[in-house]
Scaffold this motif. Sequence first.
Motif, PDB file in Angstrom:
ATOM      1  N   GLY A  44       0.955  -1.240   0.014  1.00  0.00           N
ATOM      2  CA  GLY A  44       0.010  -0.009   0.044  1.00  0.00           C
ATOM      3  C   GLY A  44       0.811   1.159  -0.024  1.00  0.00           C
ATOM      4  O   GLY A  44       1.441   1.610  -1.028  1.00  0.00           O
ATOM      5  N   TRP A  45       0.861   1.928   1.237  1.00  0.00           N
ATOM      6  CA  TRP A  45       1.466   3.391   1.193  1.00  0.00           C
ATOM      7  C   TRP A  45       3.056   3.273   0.807  1.00  0.00           C
ATOM      8  O   TRP A  45       3.662   4.379   0.540  1.00  0.00           O
ATOM      9  N   LEU A  46       3.799   2.232   1.330  1.00  0.00           N
ATOM     10  CA  LEU A  46       5.044   1.944   1.171  1.00  0.00           C
ATOM     11  C   LEU A  46       5.234   1.798  -0.337  1.00  0.00           C
ATOM     12  O   LEU A  46       6.224   2.156  -1.012  1.00  0.00           O
ATOM     13  N   ASN A  47       4.394   0.846  -0.977  1.00  0.00           N
ATOM     14  CA  ASN A  47       4.478   0.512  -2.449  1.00  0.00           C
ATOM     15  C   ASN A  47       5.902  -0.088  -2.553  1.00  0.00           C
ATOM     16  O   ASN A  47       6.552   0.084  -3.854  1.00  0.00           O
ATOM     17  N   TRP A  48       6.458  -1.028  -1.735  1.00  0.00           N
ATOM     18  CA  TRP A  48       7.530  -1.667  -1.965  1.00  0.00           C
ATOM     19  C   TRP A  48       7.419  -3.170  -2.651  1.00  0.00           C
ATOM     20  O   TRP A  48       8.455  -3.595  -3.246  1.00  0.00           O
ATOM     21  N   CYS A  49       6.314  -3.597  -2.566  1.00  0.00           N
ATOM     22  CA  CYS A  49       6.198  -4.766  -3.598  1.00  0.00           C
ATOM     23  C   CYS A  49       4.706  -5.079  -3.805  1.00  0.00           C
ATOM     24  O   CYS A  49       3.983  -4.229  -3.234  1.00  0.00           O
ATOM     25  N   THR A  50       4.504  -6.102  -4.519  1.00  0.00           N
ATOM     26  CA  THR A  50       2.945  -6.334  -4.885  1.00  0.00           C
ATOM     27  C   THR A  50       2.490  -7.399  -3.913  1.00  0.00           C
ATOM     28  O   THR A  50       3.289  -8.333  -3.636  1.00  0.00           O
ATOM     29  N   PRO A  51       1.203  -7.673  -4.127  1.00  0.00           N
ATOM     30  CA  PRO A  51       0.622  -9.018  -3.379  1.00  0.00           C
ATOM     31  C   PRO A  51       1.184 -10.232  -4.139  1.00  0.00           C
ATOM     32  O   PRO A  51       1.366 -11.366  -3.354  1.00  0.00           O
ATOM     33  N   ALA A  81      -4.464   0.610   2.093  1.00  0.00           N
ATOM     34  CA  ALA A  81      -4.333   1.404   3.111  1.00  0.00           C
ATOM     35  C   ALA A  81      -3.157   2.229   3.074  1.00  0.00           C
ATOM     36  O   ALA A  81      -2.065   1.833   2.489  1.00  0.00           O
ATOM     37  N   ARG A  82      -3.246   3.304   3.826  1.00  0.00           N
ATOM     38  CA  ARG A  82      -2.118   4.336   3.821  1.00  0.00           C
ATOM     39  C   ARG A  82      -1.476   4.408   5.113  1.00  0.00           C
ATOM     40  O   ARG A  82      -0.723   5.745   5.497  1.00  0.00           O
ATOM     41  N   SER A  83      -2.120   3.828   6.218  1.00  0.00           N
ATOM     42  CA  SER A  83      -1.391   4.042   7.628  1.00  0.00           C
ATOM     43  C   SER A  83      -1.794   2.603   8.246  1.00  0.00           C
ATOM     44  O   SER A  83      -2.831   1.950   8.151  1.00  0.00           O
TER      45      SER A  83
END
Length: 202
Positions: A44-51, A81-83
Amino acid sequence: MRADRASIVRSLTTPIIDPATTFVMLARLLSTDELIVVGDALVGWLNWCTPAELAAAVRRHRGSRGIRRARAALAEIRPGARSPGETRLRLALVRRGLPQPELNHDVIVDGRWVACVDLAYPNARVAIEYESDLHRTDPVTFRKDLSRGENLKDVDWWLVRATSEDVGLLADGFARRIRRLLATGTAGRHDTRSRDPVATFS
């Protein structure tokens, strides 16, 4: 951790384990819900990897310590989610039998964007915002929160504000409140008073 199962990436000049593998490693240390918070952040908010990358890492590390907890968490991770507070709020609701809410939902009425809300049940026109201390202490955030609430009220949406207590000690009562609003919202208009101004003010 077997070296052949981990990928090395770089943060500036520092070599580190890739985020999806780190998720699997954390399953040895965290509870299922804490791991869901991590997973929501990663996709989500970090966007460091995908599901899909998380799922592949869980498959790749089958047999590792904590892998059952990782699988259980993976089933409940949701992008959007952003938090951490938003994730905990979502879990508090679905753990008590409520449907999955939409995450960071854009409310659009008659082609006009009204607001983006943390959690939403669009069919019932119920929006939920998780309020951290920033919402109370930052003047700009506070003013935006007020405007968002008034804009949603103008288009017949309910805005419910949640705090850390609503995902903890008061979670049962909070979930009951949301359930009542969903029942009312899906059954008809929120405001059942007469729209006749004469009747309203008489």
